[in-house]
Design an enzyme around this catalytic site. Structure first.
Site, PDB file in Angstrom:
ATOM      1  N   GLU B 202       9.304   1.611   0.218  1.00 31.07           N
ATOM      2  CA  GLU B 202       8.890   0.206   0.114  1.00 31.07           C
ATOM      3  C   GLU B 202       9.893  -0.647  -0.650  1.00 31.07           C
ATOM      4  OE1 GLU B 202       6.817   2.748  -0.514  1.00 31.07           O
ATOM      5  OE2 GLU B 202       5.292   2.512   1.047  1.00 31.07           O
ATOM      6  N   HIS B 271      -6.333   2.379  -3.896  1.00 35.83           N
ATOM      7  CA  HIS B 271      -6.143   1.750  -2.587  1.00 35.83           C
ATOM      8  C   HIS B 271      -7.054   0.552  -2.377  1.00 35.83           C
ATOM      9  CE1 HIS B 271      -4.003   5.459  -1.948  1.00 35.83           C
ATOM     10  NE2 HIS B 271      -3.523   4.975  -0.826  1.00 35.83           N
TER      11      HIS B 271
END
Ligand SMILES: Cc1ncc(C[n+]2csc(CCOP(=O)(O)OP(=O)(O)O)c2C)c(N)n1
Ligand SMILES: [Mg+2]
Lengths: 362, 470
Positions: B202, B271
């Site tokens: 990322e 998450h």
């Protein structure tokens, strides 16, 4: 865009041997090519130009250091003194109509290497409206999109994937350009550097990664921070060929650039070049100066100075000492003018506070 | 004319130092670059280099002297051709003293430096804005029921057809068709050059995408979810959001960072997080968080066309919901404009993203109880459409903010602040926040349900600001 993974077609016992025998796996080929001739065959005119450009950086940076001492420059100010041959050797080999450059915060020299007006660079250092970023960037954040110079980045290592992105754009646009992405020996330990290496190799991006190994990251010597201090080897696991270059010798840096850029322009993907160099001054302006001895610094200045080296060559070629001194005088005058300009230019208008936050209005 | 050599500062905060050593003596010839003296503070040592050539005529401060003020003349230098004997010391020291300031170690930054003395004649004012309205949808336009997922994909595909520079990159966006199938079909139509599968890196690909935007492309960077963008937030904020400003408007970064944001279902604390307030606090970014499919489409198209970096926050739980989308060739909505999704007169419920659905449900129930609620979908979190919020407050005088996310330093907090500052006279009750519980999101089904915002809590808050007992 991505190469087809070879592994898919591999039989189990072809395994590791295949990688070793792979004829594309030419990690040492560039270094071998470079070893054949390490000195760029420069004309006297070119050499004189290298001398002038390096000297301009040196005098400019000396002056910047002084202005800092006088309080005219604030914050961080990282000088490039000692490392001049790297920027000049590499950038003199670029095709400025196509190629792009990106670096970290030690960026004044790279700007000057383009021949950008010292006035606008010095004015950025003093935070004035006339500065190249209207005084809003400062020493660490200089940009000239006109020259395809993309800054000027303060987060150690961030410029490496950004550079890979510029290279991605060159490839995408098929404009034939390459990207030169500089970073330090300290930055070389950032994880994102290897993320960028992987993608650059995977997608065959036209980029030359350059480690400016000046032997220290602030006060940390490379051997205290890096398990592998020969940075040019660090592309191996990404199949990026490495080159080891004396960054204190402008003709050698330029020759290395010739070899690397040719490889990249022929569509062979990235190159990792390590330029061994040295910074004479502190990391930024105040520096404890306790992590290295004066003798070490003195030795570099006396025996490896890149400007003295090219000067010697020029004198051997018959240039007179006086002629070179005149060049220096001219440069000092130019730098003084830039300093005066930067000191006397107005600060940005208050209204500039709210400009350039966004491009568009919503 | 002789040159004065002044005590240099090692940093702008240095007031005085020790002249540790003279390396040149009176009468010595000096070349540029020669080290003349050594200066010390308790933190650092500096070599004082000559920047002019000449002859050291007079030393005015002996070596070993402590407390030499910055700027004090420490020696005189005769220029070329000047007689050393003619050089005189200046009459008064040029140095001025000022208050003590702390010098800090580190990279040498000028903590404590006095602000510039230059007169600032005008005070800077942040320009006010009034966003454009949504384009009128021509009468008789066919409305097509479309899922948010499809609307987003259609927006990207339309913009990719329109502009060669637009490309999508991210984990599993191409061959796998997107982890949540938002990029479905894009690889087939646009090929691997423009729909790029990345490694799981990322930080690296957010940086690479940002660099590509700097280099003139129009990247759409998908994060599989925004939780993973925390790896990359440095590039979103430091590289993408600030470049235009730092370069004085030279260097743009037209990029879209997109992906699902907020709590999904039972995926646990790492998450499940709403990053709206994080990004919305950053000048230089555009932050969009739509609820329905038409807004998702119109705003995604606007985001891709924007010259500025956009954080586009989607919601996994909403991807599958279908809404009417006008069948138009080019449906683009203005960034920065909220939408009144339900008109009402008794109380305003301000919301965005998935919570808009809850707010609408709450409004329905409240209607049954005789309370007429207005529901505002902010759609864009930065720049925030204050005007629409304050106009509604003027009308209803009561406001609740419904947000799927933590309460502290939230968008809800921001709305409260706006109402306090600019709507105080119109308030009949304190603006009330309805958020998730202030805890990491638990996994257990019951605890998760307790932690998340729901319709009941919005109804309760709406009644409370209307001073109606349950
Ligand atoms: C991510 C990050 N960590 C730390 C810093 C603070 N810092 C600035 S420069 C520097 C040293 C970097 O050394 P190197 O990469 O060798 O470059 P050099 O300064 O020698 O040119 C550090 C630690 C930073 N700017 N960004
Ligand atoms: Mg270093």
């Amino acid at each position: 865009m991505a190469k087809k993974p070879a592994a898919k077609t591999k039989t189990p016992d072809a395994g590791n041997l295949a990688a070793i025998d792979d004829p594309d796996f030419a990690l040492k080929s560039l270094q071998e090519e470079f070893e054949k001739n390490k000195t760029f065959d420069a004309s006297e005119e070119q050499m004189l130009h290298f001398y002038e450009q390096m000297l301009l950086i040196r005098r400019f940076e000396e002056r910047a250091g002084q202005l800092y001492g006088l309080g005219l420059i604030g914050g961080f100010c990282h000088l490039y003194i000692g490392q001049e041959a790297v920027a000049i050797g590499l950038q003199s080999a670029l095709d400025n109509d196509r190629d792009s450059v990106i670096t970290g915060y030690r960026d004044h020299g790279h700007m000057l290497a383009y021949g950008i007006d010292p006035n606008v660079i010095m004015s950025e250092l003093t935070g004035r409206q006339a500065g190249i970023s209207k005084g809003k960037g400062g020493s660490m954040h200089m940009f000239s999109t006109e020259h395809k110079f993309y800054g000027g980045h303060g987060i150690v290592g961030a410029q490496v994937p950004l550079g890979a992105g510029l290279a991605f754009a060159h490839k995408y646009n098929e404009d034939g350009g390459l990207t030169l992405a500089y970073f330090g020996d300290g930055a070389a330990n950032q994880g994102q550097v290897y993320e960028a290496f992987n993608m650059a190799a995977l997608w065959n991006l036209p980029i030359c990664f350059v480690v400016e190994d000046n032997q220290y990251a602030m006060g940390t010597a490379t051997k205290r921070s890096s398990a592998e201090t020969r940075f040019y080897r660090r592309g191996t696991s990404f199949r990026i060929p490495g080159m080891e270059v004396d960054g204190m010798n402008v003709l050698e840096v330029r020759q290395a650039a010739e070899v690397a850029f040719k490889h990249i322009r022929e569509g062979n993907g990235p190159v990792l070049m390590e330029c061994n160099t040295y910074r004479y001054r502190g990391h930024s302006m105040s520096d404890p100066a306790k992590y290295r001895t004066r003798e070490e610094v003195q030795d570099q200045k006396e025996h490896h100075d890149p400007i003295e080296r090219i000067k010697k060559t020029l004198i051997e070629k018959g240039k007179s000492e006086d002629a070179l001194k005149d060049i220096d005088k001219g440069i000092r005058t130019r730098v003084s003018e830039a300093a005066d300009f930067a000191e006397n230019s107005p600060e940005p208008e208050a209204a500039e506070l709210y400009t350039d936050v966004l491009v568009e209005e919503y | 004319m002789a040159t004065e050599l002044k005590m240099p500062a090692l940093s702008p905060t240095m007031e005085e130092g020790t002249l540790a050593k003279w390396l040149k003596s009176e009468g010595d010839k000096i070349e540029i670059g020669d080290i003349i003296a050594e200066i010390e503070t308790d933190k650092a040592t500096m070599e004082f280099e000559a920047v002019d050539e000449g002859t050291l005529a007079k030393i005015l401060v002996d070596e070993g002297t402590e407390g030499v003020a910055v700027g004090a003349v420490i020696a005189m230098m005769a220029d070329e051709g000047e007689d050393v004997g003619d050089v005189e010391a200046p009459s008064a020291s040029a140095a001025e003293s000022s208050d003590e300031k702390d010098d800090v170690e580190g990279e040498g930054k000028d903590v404590g430096q006095e602000p510039s003395e230059a007169e600032v004649t005008e005070t800077a004012e942040k320009p006010t804005r009034s966003p454009a309205s949504d384009p009128a949808i021509p009468e008789g336009t066919n409305m097509v029921s479309t899922s948010v997922r499809e609307a987003l994909r259609d927006a990207m595909a339309e913009e990719m057809r329109r502009d060669e520079r637009v490309f999508v990159m991210g984990e599993e966006v191409a061959e796998y068709q997107g982890a949540y199938k938002v990029t479905q079909g894009l690889l087939d139509e646009f090929g691997a050059k423009r729909v790029v599968d990345t490694p799981i890196t990322e930080y690296g690909f957010a940086g690479l995408g940002t660099g590509a935007a700097m280099g003139g492309l129009r990247p759409i960077v998908e994060f599989m979810t925004f939780n993973f963008a925390m790896q990359a937030i440095d590039h979103i904020i430091n590289s993408a959001a600030k470049t235009n400003y730092m370069s004085g408007g030279q260097m743009r970064c037209p990029i879209v960072f997109r992906g699902p944001n907020g709590a999904a279902a039972r995926v646990g604390a790492q998450h499940s997080q709403n990053y709206g307030p994080w990004y919305a606090s950053v000048p230089g970014l555009i932050v969009i968080a739509p609820y329905d499919a038409a807004d998702a489409k119109g705003l995604m198209k606007a985001a891709i066309r924007s010259e500025d970096p956009v954080v586009f926050l989607e919601n996994e739980l909403v991807y599958g919901r279908s809404f009417d989308v006008p069948e138009l060739d080019d449906y683009v909505l203005p960034i920065g404009k909220a939408r009144i999704v339900r008109e009402g007169s008794d109380v305003t419920i301000v919301s965005y993203s998935i919570a808009v659905g809850l707010a609408l449900e709450a409004a329905e129930e409240l209607a049954g109880q005789g309370i007429d609620a207005e529901v505002i979908d902010l759609r864009t979190l930065r720049p925030l459409d204050k005007e629409t919020v304050l106009e509604s407050l003027k009308k209803t005088n009561r406001m609740v903010v419904a947000e799927e996310g933590w309460p502290t330093c939230s968008i809800a907090s921001e709305i409260v602040a706006i109402c306090m500052e600019d709507g105080f006279d119109h308030l009949d009750a304190p603006v009330t926040r309805v958020n998730n519980a202030d805890v990491p999101l638990p996994y257990a089904a019951n605890l998760e349900a307790m932690a998340l915002i729901d319709t009941a809590s919005i109804i309760k808050a709406a009644k409370k600001v209307c001073y109606i007992e349950e």
